[in-house]
Motif scaffolding. Structure first.
Motif, PDB file in Angstrom:
ATOM      1  N   ILE A 272       0.801  -1.213   0.000  1.00 32.31           N
ATOM      2  CA  ILE A 272       0.000   0.000   0.000  1.00 32.31           C
ATOM      3  C   ILE A 272       0.840   1.272   0.000  1.00 32.31           C
ATOM      4  CG2 ILE A 272      -0.300   0.238   2.517  1.00 32.31           C
ATOM      5  CD1 ILE A 272      -3.348   0.667   1.802  1.00 32.31           C
ATOM      6  N   GLU A 273       2.062   1.197   0.550  1.00 30.44           N
ATOM      7  CA  GLU A 273       2.929   2.376   0.577  1.00 30.44           C
ATOM      8  C   GLU A 273       3.488   2.708  -0.808  1.00 30.44           C
ATOM      9  OE1 GLU A 273       5.572  -1.160   1.585  1.00 30.44           O
ATOM     10  OE2 GLU A 273       3.551  -0.458   2.112  1.00 30.44           O
ATOM     11  N   HIS A 274       3.303   1.793  -1.774  1.00 31.96           N
ATOM     12  CA  HIS A 274       3.841   1.993  -3.120  1.00 31.96           C
ATOM     13  C   HIS A 274       2.822   2.626  -4.078  1.00 31.96           C
ATOM     14  CE1 HIS A 274       7.572  -0.437  -2.661  1.00 31.96           C
ATOM     15  NE2 HIS A 274       6.860  -1.056  -1.735  1.00 31.96           N
ATOM     16  N   ILE A 275       1.585   2.806  -3.662  1.00 33.12           N
ATOM     17  CA  ILE A 275       0.540   3.217  -4.602  1.00 33.12           C
ATOM     18  C   ILE A 275      -0.152   4.506  -4.158  1.00 33.12           C
ATOM     19  CG2 ILE A 275       0.138   0.861  -5.381  1.00 33.12           C
ATOM     20  CD1 ILE A 275      -2.281   0.753  -3.510  1.00 33.12           C
ATOM     21  N   ASP A 276      -0.752   5.194  -5.120  1.00 32.52           N
ATOM     22  CA  ASP A 276      -1.496   6.414  -4.805  1.00 32.52           C
ATOM     23  C   ASP A 276      -3.006   6.190  -4.896  1.00 32.52           C
ATOM     24  OD1 ASP A 276      -1.814   6.176  -7.517  1.00 32.52           O
ATOM     25  OD2 ASP A 276      -0.775   8.041  -8.046  1.00 32.52           O
ATOM     26  N   PHE A 277      -3.402   4.911  -4.928  1.00 31.59           N
ATOM     27  CA  PHE A 277      -4.829   4.576  -4.954  1.00 31.59           C
ATOM     28  C   PHE A 277      -5.149   3.617  -3.807  1.00 31.59           C
ATOM     29  CE2 PHE A 277      -2.410   2.028  -7.960  1.00 31.59           C
ATOM     30  CZ  PHE A 277      -2.740   0.722  -7.662  1.00 31.59           C
ATOM     31  N   ASP A 278      -4.619   3.954  -2.617  1.00 26.53           N
ATOM     32  CA  ASP A 278      -4.736   3.063  -1.465  1.00 26.53           C
ATOM     33  C   ASP A 278      -6.176   2.723  -1.112  1.00 26.53           C
ATOM     34  OD1 ASP A 278      -5.204   5.664  -0.658  1.00 26.53           O
ATOM     35  OD2 ASP A 278      -3.682   5.681   0.928  1.00 26.53           O
ATOM     36  N   ARG A 279      -7.023   3.744  -1.000  1.00 23.78           N
ATOM     37  CA  ARG A 279      -8.408   3.495  -0.597  1.00 23.78           C
ATOM     38  C   ARG A 279      -9.163   2.728  -1.682  1.00 23.78           C
ATOM     39  NH1 ARG A 279     -13.654   5.491   0.144  1.00 23.78           N
ATOM     40  NH2 ARG A 279     -14.357   5.188   2.313  1.00 23.78           N
ATOM     41  N   GLN A 280      -8.887   3.041  -2.937  1.00 25.56           N
ATOM     42  CA  GLN A 280      -9.529   2.350  -4.056  1.00 25.56           C
ATOM     43  C   GLN A 280      -9.202   0.858  -4.034  1.00 25.56           C
ATOM     44  OE1 GLN A 280      -8.458   4.001  -7.860  1.00 25.56           O
ATOM     45  NE2 GLN A 280      -9.890   2.721  -9.012  1.00 25.56           N
ATOM     46  N   LEU A 281      -7.955   0.525  -3.726  1.00 25.34           N
ATOM     47  CA  LEU A 281      -7.561  -0.884  -3.654  1.00 25.34           C
ATOM     48  C   LEU A 281      -8.250  -1.579  -2.486  1.00 25.34           C
ATOM     49  CD1 LEU A 281      -5.768  -3.172  -4.759  1.00 25.34           C
ATOM     50  CD2 LEU A 281      -3.983  -2.408  -3.169  1.00 25.34           C
ATOM     51  N   LEU A 282      -8.319  -0.916  -1.347  1.00 24.25           N
ATOM     52  CA  LEU A 282      -8.972  -1.516  -0.181  1.00 24.25           C
ATOM     53  C   LEU A 282     -10.467  -1.731  -0.420  1.00 24.25           C
ATOM     54  CD1 LEU A 282      -7.126   0.480   2.602  1.00 24.25           C
ATOM     55  CD2 LEU A 282      -7.015  -1.999   2.245  1.00 24.25           C
ATOM     56  N   THR A 299       2.638  -2.669   6.293  1.00 24.27           N
ATOM     57  CA  THR A 299       3.193  -1.442   5.730  1.00 24.27           C
ATOM     58  C   THR A 299       4.200  -0.861   6.716  1.00 24.27           C
ATOM     59  OG1 THR A 299       2.587   0.657   4.666  1.00 24.27           O
ATOM     60  CG2 THR A 299       1.439   0.103   6.706  1.00 24.27           C
ATOM     61  N   PRO A 300       5.171  -0.081   6.255  1.00 25.14           N
ATOM     62  CA  PRO A 300       6.091   0.575   7.194  1.00 25.14           C
ATOM     63  C   PRO A 300       5.351   1.516   8.130  1.00 25.14           C
ATOM     64  CG  PRO A 300       6.963   0.640   4.968  1.00 25.14           C
ATOM     65  CD  PRO A 300       5.549   0.155   4.857  1.00 25.14           C
ATOM     66  N   ASN A 301       5.825   1.614   9.345  1.00 28.17           N
ATOM     67  CA  ASN A 301       5.221   2.462  10.379  1.00 28.17           C
ATOM     68  C   ASN A 301       5.876   3.843  10.344  1.00 28.17           C
ATOM     69  OD1 ASN A 301       4.265   3.681  12.685  1.00 28.17           O
ATOM     70  ND2 ASN A 301       4.698   1.952  14.036  1.00 28.17           N
ATOM     71  N   PHE A 307       8.803   8.574   6.460  1.00 26.04           N
ATOM     72  CA  PHE A 307       8.951   8.564   5.006  1.00 26.04           C
ATOM     73  C   PHE A 307       9.915   9.639   4.542  1.00 26.04           C
ATOM     74  CE2 PHE A 307       7.432  10.166   0.822  1.00 26.04           C
ATOM     75  CZ  PHE A 307       7.825   9.069   0.070  1.00 26.04           C
ATOM     76  N   ASN A 308      10.837   9.218   3.684  1.00 24.37           N
ATOM     77  CA  ASN A 308      11.794  10.128   3.067  1.00 24.37           C
ATOM     78  C   ASN A 308      11.992   9.648   1.637  1.00 24.37           C
ATOM     79  OD1 ASN A 308      14.579  10.793   2.098  1.00 24.37           O
ATOM     80  ND2 ASN A 308      14.626  11.988   3.995  1.00 24.37           N
ATOM     81  N   LYS A 309      11.639  10.487   0.659  1.00 27.65           N
ATOM     82  CA  LYS A 309      11.653  10.051  -0.736  1.00 27.65           C
ATOM     83  C   LYS A 309      13.040   9.643  -1.201  1.00 27.65           C
ATOM     84  CE  LYS A 309       9.481   9.156  -4.529  1.00 27.65           C
ATOM     85  NZ  LYS A 309       8.516   8.038  -4.575  1.00 27.65           N
ATOM     86  N   ALA A 310      14.055  10.302  -0.700  1.00 29.89           N
ATOM     87  CA  ALA A 310      15.422   9.945  -1.095  1.00 29.89           C
ATOM     88  C   ALA A 310      15.786   8.549  -0.609  1.00 29.89           C
ATOM     89  CB  ALA A 310      16.403  10.973  -0.543  1.00 29.89           C
ATOM     90  N   GLN A 311      15.303   8.200   0.583  1.00 30.74           N
ATOM     91  CA  GLN A 311      15.607   6.893   1.155  1.00 30.74           C
ATOM     92  C   GLN A 311      14.676   5.807   0.637  1.00 30.74           C
ATOM     93  OE1 GLN A 311      15.449   6.835   5.437  1.00 30.74           O
ATOM     94  NE2 GLN A 311      16.069   4.686   5.596  1.00 30.74           N
ATOM     95  N   LYS A 317       4.100   6.958   0.320  1.00 24.67           N
ATOM     96  CA  LYS A 317       3.974   7.488   1.682  1.00 24.67           C
ATOM     97  C   LYS A 317       4.074   6.345   2.688  1.00 24.67           C
ATOM     98  CE  LYS A 317       0.203   8.399   3.765  1.00 24.67           C
ATOM     99  NZ  LYS A 317      -1.029   9.014   4.281  1.00 24.67           N
ATOM    100  N   HIS A 318       4.261   6.699   3.965  1.00 23.01           N
ATOM    101  CA  HIS A 318       4.173   5.753   5.070  1.00 23.01           C
ATOM    102  C   HIS A 318       2.983   6.142   5.945  1.00 23.01           C
ATOM    103  CE1 HIS A 318       8.722   4.518   4.918  1.00 23.01           C
ATOM    104  NE2 HIS A 318       8.052   4.200   3.832  1.00 23.01           N
ATOM    105  N   TYR A 319       2.522   5.203   6.760  1.00 24.05           N
ATOM    106  CA  TYR A 319       1.343   5.421   7.597  1.00 24.05           C
ATOM    107  C   TYR A 319       1.694   5.182   9.061  1.00 24.05           C
ATOM    108  CZ  TYR A 319      -1.003   4.547   3.098  1.00 24.05           C
ATOM    109  OH  TYR A 319      -1.397   4.586   1.784  1.00 24.05           O
ATOM    110  N   THR A 320       1.118   6.003   9.924  1.00 27.54           N
ATOM    111  CA  THR A 320       1.160   5.661  11.342  1.00 27.54           C
ATOM    112  C   THR A 320       0.148   4.541  11.548  1.00 27.54           C
ATOM    113  OG1 THR A 320      -0.588   7.220  11.951  1.00 27.54           O
ATOM    114  CG2 THR A 320       1.694   8.057  11.956  1.00 27.54           C
TER     115      THR A 320
END
Length: 366
Positions: A272-282, A299-301, A307-311, A317-320
């Motif tokens: 889910i952290e790889h996509i911009d359609f998270d809710r649509q997929l769920l 998913t990463p916490n 979240f850091n785009k360079a890393q 994105k990442h989620y709490t």
């Protein structure tokens, strides 16, 4: 089409035209090479430098590109070395088995005699590592190459292999044992949960090379539909992690033709952290699951691994933990259990919310 041939590595440098590059930084020169031929190189590097090179050379190739390596066959010359006669005559004869096998195992070692004026401590003519057919096969497959073929020819190994997919953050190995433990643990955890539920039809979305889909099929006796958008990953899965109860499919998740209320369980790890359609997929997950069906996702916490785009260049994105919980509940799921993985070293899974990775067990309650 870009083809590149490189002869010999000197002081960890590759020469390309008038340029000199660090051997493990070829991808900075190009990442769209179609055919890469490198000879007389790996032997002159330490084992760790060689590993770094293979990873980088994989990156330098375009998907579908091939690599050819010509490396001294250490096993061939080890046998010759063991059978050699060691005496004054042999040591002085450059054509003796003793001299030839030594040069092929340890390099010609020119300019390495401290008693001579040309003595040079750069040791550019010294071999620092050795390769056999089995070792080279393992190392190429370990970094993601497929279709590895190695021919022995007069004391040389000629290895050919293909890059069928981008590495990204995928685990790529022909061997289950070589997959990172935290990745395996997620699937072992899911298999244990699903075995308790006696699931029969499981969807594993973003299955990668399929080792996890096979774990679930073996452990739960379920029928697993394993889906990934990367054709190379699916081809790899079919070759190395095939199982009679797993159907591997290359498809975009949003274009899957799955009947409503037809799936007993869905697993989707580090997706889910790889996509911009998270809710649509769920929403689709909820639609495809049967009433009381189970979703297990991770998913990463963000609270532990910000979240850091360079890393995290492949992440959106990442989620709490509260954020990912609220997101899955917003489409109708009930989160029944929350687990954590403290780190990616051993990846032990336990109940809690303060790990680097969050794992949710969810129910479709109608």
């Amino acid at each position: 089409m870009q083809c590149l041939k490189i002869n010999k590595c000197q002081n960890t440098k590759l020469t390309i035209g008038s340029q000199q590059l660090v051997a493990w930084e070829l991808s900075a020169y190009s990442n769209s090479i179609d055919n890469l031929v490198i000879e007389n190189c790996l032997e002159y590097l330490t084992a760790m430098e060689g590993d770094a090179c293979l990873i980088d050379w994989f990156k330098s190739l375009m998907v579908g590109g091939s690599i050819e390596l010509r490396v001294t066959d250490a096993e061939y010359y080890m046998r010759q070395w063991l059978d050699a006669r060691w005496d004054e005559k042999s040591i002085k004869d450059p054509q003796s088995a003793a001299r030839i096998s030594s040069a092929k195992l340890y390099g010609s070692q020119q300019c390495s005699n401290p008693r001579f004026a040309d003595y040079n401590q750069s040791y550019e003519n010294v071999y620092k590592s050795a390769y056999s057919q089995s070792k080279l096969t393992f190392l190429l497959e370990r970094v993601g190459f497929t279709g590895v073929e190695i021919v022995k020819e007069q004391g040389m190994l000629i290895a050919k292999a293909t890059k069928t997919m981008n590495y990204g953050e995928r685990q790529i190995s022909t061997s289950y044992e070589a997959i990172r433990q935290d990745h395996k643990n997620r699937y072992i955890f899911a298999a244990d949960k699903l075995a308790q539920l006696e699931s029969k039809i499981v969807l594993d979305l973003a299955c990668g090379i399929g080792y996890g889909s096979k774990i679930i099929a073996q452990s739960t006796k379920s029928r697993v539909t394993a889906v990934d958008i990367d054709l190379g990953a699916i081809q790899y899965a079919k070759e190395y992690f095939a199982h009679e109860n797993v159907d591997f499919i290359c498809k975009d998740a949003l274009k899957l033709d799955i009947d409503e209320n037809s799936v007993d369980a869905i697993t989707s790890f580090e997706t889910i952290e790889h996509i911009d359609f998270d809710r649509q997929l769920l929403i689709l997950f909820y639609k495809w699951l049967k009433p009381e069906g189970t979703l297990i996702c991770s998913t990463p916490n963000e609270s532990v691994m910000p979240f850091n785009k360079a890393q995290f260049k492949y992440h959106v994105k990442h989620y709490t933990v509260p954020e990912i919980t609220a997101l899955v509940e917003s489409v109708g799921f009930v989160v029944t259990e929350t687990y954590k993985q403290a780190d990616c070293t051993d990846g032990d899974i336990s109940i809690g919310e303060d790990g680097a990775f969050c794992i949710l067990v969810c129910k479709k309650v109608c």
